[in-house]
Motif scaffolding. Sequence first.
Motif, PDB file in Angstrom:
ATOM      1  N   ILE A 199      49.342  23.179  27.319  1.00 24.82           N
ATOM      2  CA  ILE A 199      50.509  24.025  27.551  1.00 24.82           C
ATOM      3  C   ILE A 199      50.163  25.272  28.397  1.00 24.82           C
ATOM      4  O   ILE A 199      51.039  25.644  29.126  1.00 24.82           O
ATOM      5  N   ILE A 200      49.201  26.038  28.092  1.00 24.01           N
ATOM      6  CA  ILE A 200      48.855  27.231  28.516  1.00 24.01           C
ATOM      7  C   ILE A 200      48.598  26.948  30.060  1.00 24.01           C
ATOM      8  O   ILE A 200      48.914  27.615  30.812  1.00 24.01           O
ATOM      9  N   ARG A 201      47.718  25.903  30.322  1.00 29.32           N
ATOM     10  CA  ARG A 201      47.253  25.628  31.718  1.00 29.32           C
ATOM     11  C   ARG A 201      48.326  24.934  32.499  1.00 29.32           C
ATOM     12  O   ARG A 201      48.717  25.333  33.504  1.00 29.32           O
ATOM     13  N   GLN A 202      49.325  24.213  31.961  1.00 26.36           N
ATOM     14  CA  GLN A 202      50.368  23.530  32.484  1.00 26.36           C
ATOM     15  C   GLN A 202      51.374  24.844  33.038  1.00 26.36           C
ATOM     16  O   GLN A 202      52.011  24.547  34.096  1.00 26.36           O
ATOM     17  N   LEU A 203      51.678  25.707  32.328  1.00 30.24           N
ATOM     18  CA  LEU A 203      52.442  26.668  32.655  1.00 30.24           C
ATOM     19  C   LEU A 203      51.856  27.849  33.598  1.00 30.24           C
ATOM     20  O   LEU A 203      52.562  28.773  34.032  1.00 30.24           O
ATOM     21  N   GLY A 204      50.626  27.697  34.056  1.00 30.25           N
ATOM     22  CA  GLY A 204      50.078  28.619  35.001  1.00 30.25           C
ATOM     23  C   GLY A 204      49.215  29.637  34.430  1.00 30.25           C
ATOM     24  O   GLY A 204      48.793  30.315  35.019  1.00 30.25           O
ATOM     25  N   TYR A 205      48.932  29.689  32.900  1.00 27.32           N
ATOM     26  CA  TYR A 205      48.070  30.480  32.320  1.00 27.32           C
ATOM     27  C   TYR A 205      46.868  29.976  32.295  1.00 27.32           C
ATOM     28  O   TYR A 205      46.306  28.971  32.328  1.00 27.32           O
ATOM     29  N   ILE A 206      45.841  31.143  31.696  1.00 30.61           N
ATOM     30  CA  ILE A 206      44.249  30.536  31.514  1.00 30.61           C
ATOM     31  C   ILE A 206      44.093  30.630  30.202  1.00 30.61           C
ATOM     32  O   ILE A 206      44.151  32.134  29.767  1.00 30.61           O
ATOM     33  N   PRO A 207      43.499  29.892  29.217  1.00 28.20           N
ATOM     34  CA  PRO A 207      43.003  30.057  28.087  1.00 28.20           C
ATOM     35  C   PRO A 207      42.129  31.018  27.809  1.00 28.20           C
ATOM     36  O   PRO A 207      41.211  31.203  29.070  1.00 28.20           O
ATOM     37  N   LEU A 208      42.069  32.152  26.957  1.00 27.65           N
ATOM     38  CA  LEU A 208      41.015  32.964  26.865  1.00 27.65           C
ATOM     39  C   LEU A 208      39.685  32.447  26.662  1.00 27.65           C
ATOM     40  O   LEU A 208      38.694  33.121  27.328  1.00 27.65           O
ATOM     41  N   SER A 209      39.473  31.355  25.944  1.00 31.43           N
ATOM     42  CA  SER A 209      38.072  30.692  26.069  1.00 31.43           C
ATOM     43  C   SER A 209      37.493  30.063  27.251  1.00 31.43           C
ATOM     44  O   SER A 209      36.213  29.968  27.531  1.00 31.43           O
ATOM     45  N   GLU A 210      38.246  30.011  28.268  1.00 29.83           N
ATOM     46  CA  GLU A 210      37.773  29.444  29.390  1.00 29.83           C
ATOM     47  C   GLU A 210      37.188  30.700  30.605  1.00 29.83           C
ATOM     48  O   GLU A 210      36.834  30.377  31.513  1.00 29.83           O
ATOM     49  N   MET A 211      37.562  31.970  30.270  1.00 27.71           N
ATOM     50  CA  MET A 211      37.117  33.110  31.067  1.00 27.71           C
ATOM     51  C   MET A 211      35.655  33.209  31.053  1.00 27.71           C
ATOM     52  O   MET A 211      35.132  33.219  29.928  1.00 27.71           O
ATOM     53  N   LYS A 212      35.119  33.415  32.388  1.00 31.31           N
ATOM     54  CA  LYS A 212      33.924  33.658  32.462  1.00 31.31           C
ATOM     55  C   LYS A 212      33.465  35.000  32.525  1.00 31.31           C
ATOM     56  O   LYS A 212      32.382  35.790  32.424  1.00 31.31           O
ATOM     57  N   VAL A 213      34.605  36.128  32.508  1.00 33.01           N
ATOM     58  CA  VAL A 213      34.562  37.849  32.527  1.00 33.01           C
ATOM     59  C   VAL A 213      35.534  38.256  31.364  1.00 33.01           C
ATOM     60  O   VAL A 213      36.452  37.489  31.045  1.00 33.01           O
ATOM     61  N   THR A 214      35.125  39.497  31.166  1.00 38.22           N
ATOM     62  CA  THR A 214      36.181  40.070  30.422  1.00 38.22           C
ATOM     63  C   THR A 214      36.585  41.358  31.255  1.00 38.22           C
ATOM     64  O   THR A 214      35.904  41.774  32.180  1.00 38.22           O
ATOM     65  N   LYS A 215      37.696  41.948  30.783  1.00 43.23           N
ATOM     66  CA  LYS A 215      37.944  43.342  31.223  1.00 43.23           C
ATOM     67  C   LYS A 215      38.780  44.241  30.511  1.00 43.23           C
ATOM     68  O   LYS A 215      39.309  43.712  29.293  1.00 43.23           O
ATOM     69  N   ASP A 216      38.294  45.548  30.515  1.00 44.49           N
ATOM     70  CA  ASP A 216      38.820  46.408  29.628  1.00 44.49           C
ATOM     71  C   ASP A 216      39.847  47.061  29.862  1.00 44.49           C
ATOM     72  O   ASP A 216      40.677  46.889  31.148  1.00 44.49           O
ATOM     73  N   ALA A 217      40.532  48.281  29.069  1.00 44.09           N
ATOM     74  CA  ALA A 217      41.507  48.889  29.349  1.00 44.09           C
ATOM     75  C   ALA A 217      41.467  49.829  30.831  1.00 44.09           C
ATOM     76  O   ALA A 217      42.564  50.062  31.346  1.00 44.09           O
ATOM     77  N   ASP A 218      40.123  50.134  31.457  1.00 45.75           N
ATOM     78  CA  ASP A 218      40.172  50.739  32.411  1.00 45.75           C
ATOM     79  C   ASP A 218      39.781  50.017  33.418  1.00 45.75           C
ATOM     80  O   ASP A 218      39.663  50.310  34.736  1.00 45.75           O
ATOM     81  N   GLY A 219      39.924  48.674  33.413  1.00 44.56           N
ATOM     82  CA  GLY A 219      39.778  47.719  34.351  1.00 44.56           C
ATOM     83  C   GLY A 219      38.279  47.237  34.853  1.00 44.56           C
ATOM     84  O   GLY A 219      38.060  46.670  35.820  1.00 44.56           O
ATOM     85  N   VAL A 220      37.366  47.641  33.889  1.00 43.17           N
ATOM     86  CA  VAL A 220      35.934  47.357  34.265  1.00 43.17           C
ATOM     87  C   VAL A 220      35.866  46.060  33.731  1.00 43.17           C
ATOM     88  O   VAL A 220      36.049  45.384  32.718  1.00 43.17           O
ATOM     89  N   VAL A 221      35.211  45.185  34.805  1.00 43.07           N
ATOM     90  CA  VAL A 221      35.120  43.592  34.355  1.00 43.07           C
ATOM     91  C   VAL A 221      33.457  43.453  34.288  1.00 43.07           C
ATOM     92  O   VAL A 221      32.605  43.913  34.867  1.00 43.07           O
ATOM     93  N   THR A 222      33.256  42.660  32.849  1.00 43.36           N
ATOM     94  CA  THR A 222      32.012  42.224  32.488  1.00 43.36           C
ATOM     95  C   THR A 222      31.742  40.880  32.323  1.00 43.36           C
ATOM     96  O   THR A 222      32.631  40.140  32.061  1.00 43.36           O
ATOM     97  N   THR A 223      30.691  40.242  32.858  1.00 41.89           N
ATOM     98  CA  THR A 223      30.373  38.953  32.896  1.00 41.89           C
ATOM     99  C   THR A 223      29.902  38.850  31.367  1.00 41.89           C
ATOM    100  O   THR A 223      29.121  39.262  30.859  1.00 41.89           O
ATOM    101  N   LYS A 224      30.598  37.366  30.858  1.00 35.92           N
ATOM    102  CA  LYS A 224      30.326  37.238  29.487  1.00 35.92           C
ATOM    103  C   LYS A 224      28.760  36.858  29.552  1.00 35.92           C
ATOM    104  O   LYS A 224      28.125  36.004  30.409  1.00 35.92           O
TER     105      LYS A 224
END
Length: 296
Positions: A271-296
Motif C-alpha cells: 500500500i505504501i508503494r502503491q500510494l507513491g511513498y517509499i517504505p523506510l526499509s528500502e532507503m539507501k540513505v538517511t537524513k537528519d533534521a539539518d538536512g545532512v544525508v548519510t549513506t547507510k
Amino acid sequence: MRKWLLSLLALVAISGASLTSVNHGTSAFAASKSKLTGKVLAVGSTALQPLAEQIGERFSSAHPAVQVTVQGGGSGAGLTQVQAGSVQVGNSDVFAEEKDGIDASVLVDHKVAVVGIAPVVNSDVSVRSLTKSQLKDIFTGKVTNWNQVGGKDEKIVLINRAAGSGTRAVFEKAVLGDATAATAQEQDSNGTVQKIISTTPGSISYLAFGYIKGQTGLRALKLKKIAPTAKNVRTNKWPIWGYEHMYTRGKAKGATKAFISYFHKKSVKGIIRQLGYIPLSEMKVTKDADGVVTTK
C-alpha cells in the motif's frame, strides 16, 4: 420406509442447524478477537493524509473497537495540536525541531514512510526539465516567464503552499536554501494545489508524489533530466524528499501505539508503494533534521 426417511431428514436438518450455529460463532469470534479499544485522532500533513487514511481503514478492520480519524491541516497544525495534547498523533513532513514554537523535547518521533516531492506544471508548459538553479530562480521571482528557461512566451503563475506546510518546508530547504520565496498565491493542501495546477495554464508548484501519479492536466518536471521516482529518492539522486513523521506527546500507548506500529507491517508495504511513498526499509540513505544525508 417412510418413517425411516423422515427420521433421516430430521437428523440432516438438525446437523445443518448445528453447523450453521458453529460457523456463526466462529465468525463472531474472528470479528471480536481483538481486545484493543480506544480512539486515535491523527491531524496534520496533507502529504501523509492519503496513506494514513488507507492504513487507518485496514487497522480499523483488524481492530473494530478502535476509532481512527485522520485529518489534514498541515504539518504545523499537527505538531501544534499534538504538543497541546488535543490529538493523539501529529502528522508532519518535517522534524519537530524545524518548527518554531514547537518543543520537540516533549514529543516522540515515529517515522512511518518517506515522501518524495516534485515540482509540477500545467500540461500546457513545454519545459520538461530544469536545473536546480532555474527552479530556485522561478520560486524566488527572478524568472517570471517560461521563455527565460527554454519554454514558450508565457507568464509563470506561481502557486505556493501556506507557511505552516511541511511539504513547503521540505521543498524550500532542498531548492531555495536560505533564499526568500517570492510572493505568490498560497494554498493549504496538496489536493487544492493539484486542482489549481491542472486547470491553470502556465502554472507551477510542487506536490508529494502520491498527488501526481495518474493525474491529468499536470506533470512533474525533471531536475537536470533526473526523474522524480521512488528509485531515485532511495539513493538521494532525487534530492527533494523527507520523512513522514507521526509525533506523539510522550511515548505512544495503547491503540495509538498499535496504529503507528501497523505502518511497519510487511503486509502494508504494498500500500505504501502503491500510494507513491517509499517504505523506510528500502532507503539507501538517511537524513537528519539539518538536512545532512548519510549513506547507510
